[in-house]
Structure formats: C-alpha cells, structure tokens
Design a protein around this motif. Structure first.
Motif, PDB file in Angstrom:
ATOM      1  N   SER A  57       0.857  -1.174   0.000  1.00  0.00           N
ATOM      2  CA  SER A  57       0.000   0.000   0.000  1.00  0.00           C
ATOM      3  C   SER A  57       0.898   1.231   0.000  1.00  0.00           C
ATOM      4  O   SER A  57       1.844   1.310   0.789  1.00  0.00           O
ATOM      5  CB  SER A  57      -0.919  -0.001   1.227  1.00  0.00           C
ATOM      6  OG  SER A  57      -1.792   1.106   1.187  1.00  0.00           O
ATOM      7  N   PHE A  62       1.678   5.518   0.063  1.00  0.00           N
ATOM      8  CA  PHE A  62       1.228   6.784   0.636  1.00  0.00           C
ATOM      9  C   PHE A  62       2.335   7.820   0.451  1.00  0.00           C
ATOM     10  O   PHE A  62       3.496   7.478   0.270  1.00  0.00           O
ATOM     11  CB  PHE A  62       0.867   6.640   2.120  1.00  0.00           C
ATOM     12  CG  PHE A  62       2.007   6.253   3.019  1.00  0.00           C
ATOM     13  CD1 PHE A  62       2.655   7.197   3.794  1.00  0.00           C
ATOM     14  CD2 PHE A  62       2.429   4.935   3.107  1.00  0.00           C
ATOM     15  CE1 PHE A  62       3.699   6.850   4.636  1.00  0.00           C
ATOM     16  CE2 PHE A  62       3.466   4.573   3.944  1.00  0.00           C
ATOM     17  CZ  PHE A  62       4.111   5.533   4.712  1.00  0.00           C
ATOM     18  N   TYR A 109       6.095   6.745  -0.216  1.00  0.00           N
ATOM     19  CA  TYR A 109       6.436   5.508   0.478  1.00  0.00           C
ATOM     20  C   TYR A 109       5.610   4.339  -0.047  1.00  0.00           C
ATOM     21  O   TYR A 109       4.501   4.521  -0.534  1.00  0.00           O
ATOM     22  CB  TYR A 109       6.130   5.632   1.977  1.00  0.00           C
ATOM     23  CG  TYR A 109       6.961   6.625   2.738  1.00  0.00           C
ATOM     24  CD1 TYR A 109       8.177   6.251   3.296  1.00  0.00           C
ATOM     25  CD2 TYR A 109       6.522   7.929   2.935  1.00  0.00           C
ATOM     26  CE1 TYR A 109       8.931   7.148   4.031  1.00  0.00           C
ATOM     27  CE2 TYR A 109       7.269   8.833   3.672  1.00  0.00           C
ATOM     28  CZ  TYR A 109       8.471   8.438   4.218  1.00  0.00           C
ATOM     29  OH  TYR A 109       9.216   9.328   4.944  1.00  0.00           O
ATOM     30  N   THR A 110       6.160   3.145   0.140  1.00  0.00           N
ATOM     31  CA  THR A 110       5.405   1.923  -0.097  1.00  0.00           C
ATOM     32  C   THR A 110       5.564   1.027   1.117  1.00  0.00           C
ATOM     33  O   THR A 110       6.683   0.709   1.524  1.00  0.00           O
ATOM     34  CB  THR A 110       5.905   1.171  -1.347  1.00  0.00           C
ATOM     35  OG1 THR A 110       5.790   2.030  -2.479  1.00  0.00           O
ATOM     36  CG2 THR A 110       5.097  -0.098  -1.580  1.00  0.00           C
ATOM     37  N   LEU A 111       4.435   0.661   1.704  1.00  0.00           N
ATOM     38  CA  LEU A 111       4.424  -0.292   2.810  1.00  0.00           C
ATOM     39  C   LEU A 111       4.140  -1.674   2.240  1.00  0.00           C
ATOM     40  O   LEU A 111       3.179  -1.850   1.497  1.00  0.00           O
ATOM     41  CB  LEU A 111       3.341   0.078   3.826  1.00  0.00           C
ATOM     42  CG  LEU A 111       3.131  -0.914   4.973  1.00  0.00           C
ATOM     43  CD1 LEU A 111       4.372  -1.001   5.861  1.00  0.00           C
ATOM     44  CD2 LEU A 111       1.895  -0.542   5.776  1.00  0.00           C
ATOM     45  N   LYS A 168      -4.619  -0.441   3.615  1.00  0.00           N
ATOM     46  CA  LYS A 168      -5.106   0.825   3.047  1.00  0.00           C
ATOM     47  C   LYS A 168      -5.517   1.785   4.159  1.00  0.00           C
ATOM     48  O   LYS A 168      -5.205   2.978   4.106  1.00  0.00           O
ATOM     49  CB  LYS A 168      -6.283   0.539   2.113  1.00  0.00           C
ATOM     50  CG  LYS A 168      -6.772   1.718   1.346  1.00  0.00           C
ATOM     51  CD  LYS A 168      -5.873   1.982   0.183  1.00  0.00           C
ATOM     52  CE  LYS A 168      -6.512   3.035  -0.705  1.00  0.00           C
ATOM     53  NZ  LYS A 168      -5.517   3.720  -1.491  1.00  0.00           N
ATOM     54  N   THR A 178      -2.252   3.134   6.005  1.00  0.00           N
ATOM     55  CA  THR A 178      -1.470   4.107   5.240  1.00  0.00           C
ATOM     56  C   THR A 178      -2.267   5.388   4.978  1.00  0.00           C
ATOM     57  O   THR A 178      -1.676   6.462   4.864  1.00  0.00           O
ATOM     58  CB  THR A 178      -0.961   3.517   3.909  1.00  0.00           C
ATOM     59  OG1 THR A 178      -2.063   3.029   3.138  1.00  0.00           O
ATOM     60  CG2 THR A 178       0.043   2.394   4.162  1.00  0.00           C
ATOM     61  N   ASP A 227      -1.178   9.432   4.721  1.00  0.00           N
ATOM     62  CA  ASP A 227      -1.151   9.924   3.348  1.00  0.00           C
ATOM     63  C   ASP A 227      -1.393  11.433   3.279  1.00  0.00           C
ATOM     64  O   ASP A 227      -2.357  11.952   3.833  1.00  0.00           O
ATOM     65  CB  ASP A 227      -2.202   9.195   2.503  1.00  0.00           C
ATOM     66  CG  ASP A 227      -1.994   9.406   1.013  1.00  0.00           C
ATOM     67  OD1 ASP A 227      -0.828   9.555   0.584  1.00  0.00           O
ATOM     68  OD2 ASP A 227      -3.000   9.422   0.284  1.00  0.00           O
ATOM     69  N   PHE A 231       4.166   1.233  12.009  1.00  0.00           N
ATOM     70  CA  PHE A 231       3.252   0.308  11.335  1.00  0.00           C
ATOM     71  C   PHE A 231       3.216  -1.046  12.031  1.00  0.00           C
ATOM     72  O   PHE A 231       2.158  -1.673  12.103  1.00  0.00           O
ATOM     73  CB  PHE A 231       3.611   0.149   9.858  1.00  0.00           C
ATOM     74  CG  PHE A 231       3.135   1.274   8.999  1.00  0.00           C
ATOM     75  CD1 PHE A 231       1.787   1.584   8.904  1.00  0.00           C
ATOM     76  CD2 PHE A 231       4.033   2.038   8.279  1.00  0.00           C
ATOM     77  CE1 PHE A 231       1.334   2.627   8.118  1.00  0.00           C
ATOM     78  CE2 PHE A 231       3.594   3.086   7.482  1.00  0.00           C
ATOM     79  CZ  PHE A 231       2.244   3.381   7.408  1.00  0.00           C
ATOM     80  N   LEU A 284       9.225  -1.088   4.637  1.00  0.00           N
ATOM     81  CA  LEU A 284       8.788   0.247   4.287  1.00  0.00           C
ATOM     82  C   LEU A 284       9.824   0.842   3.356  1.00  0.00           C
ATOM     83  O   LEU A 284      10.977   1.038   3.739  1.00  0.00           O
ATOM     84  CB  LEU A 284       8.624   1.134   5.527  1.00  0.00           C
ATOM     85  CG  LEU A 284       8.150   2.549   5.202  1.00  0.00           C
ATOM     86  CD1 LEU A 284       6.740   2.540   4.626  1.00  0.00           C
ATOM     87  CD2 LEU A 284       8.233   3.447   6.415  1.00  0.00           C
TER      88      LEU A 284
END
Length: 129
Positions: free
Chosen positions: A7, A9, A42-44, A67, A70, A74, A99, A117
């Motif tokens: 996900s 953000f 970022y991408t988790l 979702k 994040t 966001d 997280f 992350l």
C-alpha cells in the motif's frame, strides 16, 4: 504460505533532534533538517503467514487494513500531524516500527511475516517480527 501486500502513501517529514543545536542538526541530518521538511512516496509491504484455507478469507481484510493504516499518513506532515512523531524522529525505521505497532492492534503478531517500508526504490527498512 506468505501473502504479501503493498500500500502506498505520500508524506512529508523532517529530521530534528531537539536536544541539539541547529548547527549540530544540520551537520548530522544535512538536507533532511529544514524548517518545512521534504516528502517521499512511500510503499508499505507486509507479508502475512496464512494457511491455504485462510487466503480467500483474509485477502480482502488485509488489503483493507493496509489501506486504512497508510491512509492516516497519506498527504500529511508526519512531524506536525501524527502524534507518535511529534517527539520521535520519523525515520524510515521509526515509521516501520509505527506500522508494526498498528498492525499488532489488528493482527496476531505470529501472522506477520515481515514488514518493509520503502522510502525510495533503493532505500527501505525491513522488520521480521
């Protein structure tokens, strides 16, 4: 089996150690120490341990969970908006730990295989609880 979901953000942050002088912050953090900060996309990524029977049941639930987690970050300035980062420097490592704590509120710890992350495509933190 490990189900891996992602996900994305976008957030802004700045690095600042309040116990240090401006000169020391600048020396240690360079361009990451500015009045307004800077942002990242970022991408988790989270891997979940699942049995074959759980896959269909948990897939949509875990997608929605990531979702929702994040979405809180966001388009926010982490230092100014997110309570956990008002006193803690929002490094990639600390955001990943944030997280991890949020995930544990919804998922048993033994179901989390890994948390990654990505701050950029070549810079990330990985936690293997």
């Amino acid at each position: 089996m490990i189900l891996t979901l992602k996900s994305g953000f976008s957030s802004a942050h700045l690095y600042h150690q309040p116990l240090w002088s401006s000169e020391e912050n600048l020396k240690n953090f360079g361009r990451c120490f500015t009045e307004h900060g800077h942002g990242h996309n970022y991408t988790l990524e989270v891997g979940f341990h699942l049995t074959e029977g759980e896959l269909q049941v948990k897939l949509e639930e875990y997608k929605a969970l990531l979702k929702s987690l994040t979405a809180v970050l966001d388009h926010e300035h982490l230092n100014f908006v997110i309570p956990e980062f008002k006193t803690k420097i929002p490094t990639t490592e600390n955001i990943a730990l944030y997280f991890q704590e949020k995930l544990k509120e919804h998922v048993p710890a033994n179901k989390i295989a890994h948390i990654k992350l990505y701050e950029t495509s070549d810079l990330w933190t990985e936690i293997q609880p």
